[in-house]
Design an enzyme around this catalytic site. Structure first.
Site, PDB file in Angstrom:
ATOM      1  CD  GLU A 272      -2.991  -1.145   2.253  1.00  0.00           C
ATOM      2  OE1 GLU A 272      -2.692  -0.622   3.336  1.00  0.00           O
ATOM      3  OE2 GLU A 272      -4.106  -1.673   2.023  1.00  0.00           O
ATOM      4  CG  ASP A 345      -7.645  -5.509   4.808  1.00  0.00           C
ATOM      5  OD1 ASP A 345      -7.161  -5.808   5.908  1.00  0.00           O
ATOM      6  OD2 ASP A 345      -7.731  -4.337   4.390  1.00  0.00           O
ATOM      7  CD  GLU A 373      -9.940  -1.523   7.911  1.00  0.00           C
ATOM      8  OE1 GLU A 373      -8.999  -2.072   8.517  1.00  0.00           O
ATOM      9  OE2 GLU A 373      -9.850  -1.104   6.739  1.00  0.00           O
TER      10      GLU A 373
END
Ligand code: BDP
Length: 681
Positions: A272, A345, A373
């Site tokens: 990332e 993820d 998240e």
């Protein structure tokens, strides 16, 4: 009322209010201080002069109401590692450990028993040896005190005040961790600022390390791979360049001079947009080994993350395996490859990461996400132990049957190597630490499973409820059921049957299956994952598609490849199937999706009812706060269901079964929702 009188009243009343305020700040440590009369009736002793052993004595002296306790260090008992042995009868209990921290863990176990109503007057004898050596929390805290994916306020670390001022919460935090066996913390975000390695920050880190030491907690840091360029002024950070190696060696020496038991570094590299060894044509192993060599003389460790993927045509789920599997056997013995539980993820449900079965010659560890998240932030009650267990108990078949992820990482197949486990913390400066009172259970459950991965989700939930609320059966039983159901409920109203990553862009709160950001990376877009079209829905990861299934050992590979044998919970993770595909119970895929979403909504609504009936067992403050959050959760569940079903219906062109509650929203309205939630990195 004249002023002085009012003031006096305030001064008198304030301490009382603080004493009785139930803001959740006490976590699962709600012990009552023993009365002096009780403390005179029993003795708590140790011969050790170690600070941690003395702390263990202090904790028991303050809170233990039972019989005499002796805390005994026995250096011969190597097999205990940092665990303990407890034996005793109604008169006396002896806690034996080979390390002082084992005595503290033993003391907390006694207090936990006392608080949950266990009878310690009968003969007891038991040994606990932790499943993993390093039981770690990863904080994604930035130096400006924002927290990446944090939903409980700002960071606990008051960098501006450190090292001179020490917030009382640091010690409370350390105590809470020690009480469940967590012994390692990474203080800063994996997207690391190089500044953390400047001398002034090292001093601040030292202050925390000094405070945590008594509680058996070692401090680690996330390091930015470009630090030699940014801080050292070197032209590059090539791990094979001697000046770069020299810079790290000097930096590490500087750190250990301040913090002799510094744990080591956690590294996110070439992921990332973060820098890494590949920027110089070097491999992850070459990058990791360079750092491993720097910390080796001091006994330090490198946690090297395998969370890598690029916007290529290759299925994102395959990429970490493709990059890391060929490196198996090349890592130094003080490197542990840190692998997320699943290959994408931290989704509400993922199959276990195929790398766990692939790196037999390397130390590997699981990374879980405790912060929610992808699970409704700190608004949704989702008890995560079942998710953690699902991964730990998954069988990779790497060494034949019963090569579970737990066994692949706990040293069973690699005796003698350091073992570890990590969880991304859900902790912030909110009074209740985690935003939602029930999110404390996820911190607790993570710690308990890191200590003993064989504990059941049910037992952990029960312990936590008793410790955090009450021993009243009429409360414990329904709340336990609710917690145990909550993860599956969230999967049902968010992404049942193996759907994944159909969240709103960037912040990941709420549904956006239609999401498309012009110019954005395809692998951040929901359509990349659901592939909905008139023919059907799902990601074909079989041989006719991306063939990600080939990264699993047999018989898992075969099982996942065939829609008939693939667990239905993972169906659309591995298969693109027609809307009229028949699921196991004979429903069409479309109808089954409708039923699952509807079921999720009904369950979330039932949580509200369950809680409403428990009012008399809970203090007003926590009762109202949980009630308010459950309401948001139930509303969000409807939002999810309507958004996904109405959107997919534009492809399936099929009616929503009549037994399913009709959508209350219009698709066009839902598509206009844009939450202004910032994601910090
Ligand atoms: C993802 C998060 C991102 C993290 C990244 C990571 O969206 O904020 O930086 O993982 O783990 O889950 O590095």
């Amino acid at each position: 009322m004249n002023k002085p009188y009012f003031l006096t009243l305030l001064i008198v009343l304030l301490p009382l209010v603080t004493l009785f305020a139930e803001d959740g700040s006490q976590l699962w440590l709600r012990y009552q201080r023993v009365a002096p009369a009780v403390s005179q009736q029993r003795t708590i002793v140790t011969k050790s002069t170690d600070e941690t052993a003395k702390l263990a004595v202090q904790e028991l002296a303050d809170y233990w109401v039972g019989q005499d306790v002796e805390l005994k260090l026995d250096a011969q008992q190597k097999q205990l590692k940092d665990g303990f042995h407890i034996q005793g009868d109604s008169k006396r209990i002896t806690v034996i450990a080979q390390q002082p921290i084992g005595l503290l863990y033993g003391a907390y176990r006694l207090l936990q028993w006392q608080q949950t109503g266990k009878n310690t007057a009968d003969k007891i004898e038991l040994t606990e040896i932790p499943s993993f050596d390093i039981r770690m929390l990863n904080h994604w805290d930035n130096l400006d005190r924002t927290v990446e994916r944090g939903y409980a306020g700002h960071s606990l670390w008051l960098w501006d005040e450190l090292p001179h001022q020490l917030s009382p919460r640091y010690e409370q935090y350390a105590r809470a961790n020690a009480s469940v066996g967590i012994n390692a913390v990474v203080l800063n975000n994996v997207n690391a600022s190089p500044q953390i390695l400047t001398p002034s920050y090292i001093h601040k880190v030292k202050a925390l390390a000094d405070l945590f030491r008594r509680y058996g907690i070692k401090v680690y840091l996330s390091a930015n791979f470009s630090s030699p360029i940014v801080l050292g002024g070197l032209p590059d950070s090539d791990p094979l360049r001697p000046e770069v190696q020299g810079w790290w060696a000097a930096k590490v020496t500087e750190i250990y001079a301040q913090i002799p038991d510094f744990g080591g570094f956690l590294i996110k590299a070439n992921s990332e947009g973060q820098p890494g060894p590949q920027d110089y044509g070097r491999s992850h192993a070459e990058g990791a080994n360079m750092l491993a060599d720097a910390v080796k003389p001091f006994g330090g460790m490198i946690m090297w993350r395998a969370f890598v993927y690029n916007p290529t045509s290759e299925d994102r789920a395959k990429q970490a395996y493709t990059e890391f599997e060929p490196l198996d056997g090349q890592f130094r013995d003080n490197v542990i490859v840190q692998i997320k539980n699943g290959a994408i993820d931290f989704q509400p449900r993922e199959p276990f990461h195929p790398l766990f079965g692939a790196m037999k010659q390397s130390n590997q560890m699981v990374e879980f996400q405790i912060t929610q998240e992808y699970l409704g932030f700190s608004n949704h009650l989702v008890y995560l132990a079942p998710l953690f267990k699902e991964t730990l108990d998954a069988d990779t078949y790497a060494h034949g049957p019963v090569s579970t992820v737990a066994k692949m990482t706990d040293g069973t197949f690699r005796p003698g190597f350091k073992t570890a486990i990590a969880g991304v913390a859900n902790i912030g400066e909110d009074a209740n630490w985690t935003g939602h009172h029930f999110a404390q259970a996820n911190w607790y459950a993570y710690g308990r499973l890191a200590w003993n991965h064989q504990l059941s989700s049910e037992d952990i939930a029960e312990e936590w409820i008793r410790l955090s609320f009450t021993n009243e059966e009429a409360f414990v039983a329904p709340v336990k059921d609710l917690m145990l159901a909550s993860r599956e409920t969230a999967v049902n109203y968010m992404m049942p049957l193996g759907l994944h990553h159909i969240f709103a862009f960037d912040h990941h709160y709420g549904p956006e299956p239609w999401g498309d950001v012009a110019g954005g990376r395809p692998d951040w877009m929901p359509w990349y994952y659901h592939n909905a079209d008139v023919n059907g829905v799902g990601f074909d990861r079989t041989a006719s598609g991306s063939n990600a299934v080939a990264q699993y050992h047999e018989p898992v590979q075969q099982q996942y490849s065939d829609p008939k044998t693939c667990p239905e919970t993972l169906l659309l993770w591995f298969h693109h199937l027609p809307w009229l595909h028949k699921t196991q119970n004979g429903n069409t895929l479309w109808d089954e999706l409708c039923f699952r979403y509807d079921g999720g909504v009904q369950e979330a609504e039932a949580f509200e009812n369950t809680w409403d009936q428990l009012e008399k067992y809970v203090d007003t403050e926590r009762f109202a706060e949980v009630q308010a959050k459950l309401k948001i959760q139930a509303q969000d569940a409807v939002w999810w269901k309507d958004a996904v079903l109405l959107y997919f219906q534009t492809f399936s062109n099929l009616p929503i079964p009549s037994s399913v509650e009709k959508p209350v929203h219009q698709l066009e309205d839902l598509q206009k929702i844009k939450l202004d939630l910032k994601h910090h990195n």
